[in-house]
Enzyme design. Structure first.
Site, PDB file in Angstrom:
ATOM      1  N   SER A  91     -10.634  -5.726  -4.484  1.00  0.00           N
ATOM      2  CA  SER A  91      -9.345  -5.702  -3.788  1.00  0.00           C
ATOM      3  C   SER A  91      -9.112  -4.453  -2.942  1.00  0.00           C
ATOM      4  O   SER A  91      -8.074  -4.373  -2.267  1.00  0.00           O
ATOM      5  CB  SER A  91      -8.198  -5.839  -4.797  1.00  0.00           C
ATOM      6  OG  SER A  91      -8.105  -7.175  -5.253  1.00  0.00           O
ATOM      7  N   LYS A  94      -8.106  -5.218   0.551  1.00  0.00           N
ATOM      8  CA  LYS A  94      -6.759  -5.487   1.044  1.00  0.00           C
ATOM      9  C   LYS A  94      -6.236  -4.395   1.978  1.00  0.00           C
ATOM     10  O   LYS A  94      -5.292  -4.648   2.748  1.00  0.00           O
ATOM     11  CB  LYS A  94      -5.813  -5.702  -0.138  1.00  0.00           C
ATOM     12  CG  LYS A  94      -6.102  -6.980  -0.932  1.00  0.00           C
ATOM     13  CD  LYS A  94      -5.089  -7.180  -2.042  1.00  0.00           C
ATOM     14  CE  LYS A  94      -5.271  -8.511  -2.767  1.00  0.00           C
ATOM     15  NZ  LYS A  94      -6.333  -8.479  -3.776  1.00  0.00           N
ATOM     16  N   SER A 148      -1.587  -6.084  -5.693  1.00  0.00           N
ATOM     17  CA  SER A 148      -2.853  -6.762  -5.452  1.00  0.00           C
ATOM     18  C   SER A 148      -2.724  -8.279  -5.580  1.00  0.00           C
ATOM     19  O   SER A 148      -3.599  -8.948  -6.128  1.00  0.00           O
ATOM     20  CB  SER A 148      -3.950  -6.236  -6.403  1.00  0.00           C
ATOM     21  OG  SER A 148      -5.199  -6.203  -5.774  1.00  0.00           O
TER      22      SER A 148
END
Length: 305
Positions: A91, A94, A148
């Site tokens: 993640s 992101k 997240s």
């Protein structure tokens, strides 16, 4: 400029090293400010900084993370460990998702509704954003960075002009523009193991992401409540970085990540004793290990002042 390899790229072949000039060393006027800002991140293989408050450190912070990189505010290496190994980044992806979204100039107050297309078909993870959940683009970005939220990130990619495929292309194009030569992106949520990078490349991405005030704000927000359904109560979300609750830390940007293939990951911009630092930690084993490594780094830095 001692300790830098400028905007040219530095690669290793065998036991030697090679300078390689590329087209990215000739920035256009459009990306010249970014190129100048990233100049300080292009460093040699030296593992200690040559100047700054943390320039005369001894010993080793004894980190558990497989890859680690710590830079001071000018981009000098304070500490490096296996900085050029390509690894899945989960993640941490992101941050790139947020930059591409903001670069598109799409209205942040526009509503986005979660659909079945946003479900996780890779890991089969769940989400509290059920189908039909509607939030503004800005709130989707906030949830993707702070908590997240995978469906929020996927929805940002799906609603990009040209759809998800165009979004992933834009992610890789952005990485190329930044000079992240050992990075590639496969989806906006970081669910695919094909989202890969190095500690050195991620330091570039962190530096670039820090130039977006909304990304800095979203990634360090401790918690927020949203109401994606008019007939239901609010949903409360918390930040995935527990260090934001630690008074010893002054954090200006943050993102965590986890996949089985990636291990536990953490990137941050922080200020330690008045000195800005960037921290990249990849492939830690154990849920709390990145936070433990961060505290070990901080103690090591303060002990060597």
């Amino acid at each position: 400029m001692k300790g830098y390899y400028s905007i040219a790229s530095f690669s290793r072949r065998g036991s030697g090293a090679e300078w390689r000039q590329s087209d990215h060393s000739r920035p256009t006027m459009k990306n010249l400010p970014l190129a100048i800002g990233l100049l300080a991140l292009c460093v040699l293989t030296s593992q200690t900084a040559s100047a700054g408050k943390f320039s005369h450190l001894s010993g080793n912070p004894d980190l558990r993370s497989a890859s680690a990189l710590v830079l001071d505010g000018s981009g000098e290496i304070i500490y490096g460990k296996d900085t050029d190994t390509v690894r899945p980044i989960a993640s941490i992806t992101k941050l790139m998702t947020a930059m591409v979204t903001l670069d598109a100039g799409l209205p942040l107050d526009a509503p986005i509704t979660v659909t079945r297309e946003d479900r996780d078909v890779v890991r089969q993870t769940g989400s509290r954003l059920d189908y039909g959940a509607t939030l503004s683009r800005e709130d989707m970005l906030l949830l993707a960075l702070m908590s997240s939220e995978n469906r929020a990130a996927s929805a940002l990619g799906r609603t990009y002009p040209g759809g998800l495929a165009a979004f992933v292309q834009a992610m890789n194009r952005k990485a190329e523009q930044l000079g992240m030569r050992n990075s590639r992106f496969a989806d906006p949520a970081g669910l695919h193991a094909g989202n890969q990078s190095t500690a050195r490349d991620l330091a570039i991405m962190v530096r670039a992401a820090g130039e977006y005030p909304l990304i800095a704000k979203a990634s360090t927000t401790k918690g927020m409540a949203v109401q994606p359904f008019a007939q239901r109560g609010p949903l409360n979300y918390n930040n995935t970085n527990r260090l934001l609750k630690n008074q010893n830390w002054q954090i200006g940007l943050s993102k965590t990540g986890y996949l089985n293939e990636a291990g536990r990951c953490l990137v941050m911009q922080a200020t330690i004793e008045g000195e800005p630092v960037s921290i990249v930690l990849l492939n830690s084993f154990g849920k709390l290990t990145p936070f433990g490594d961060s505290n070990r780094l901080r103690r090591w830095l303060l002990a060597g002042r």
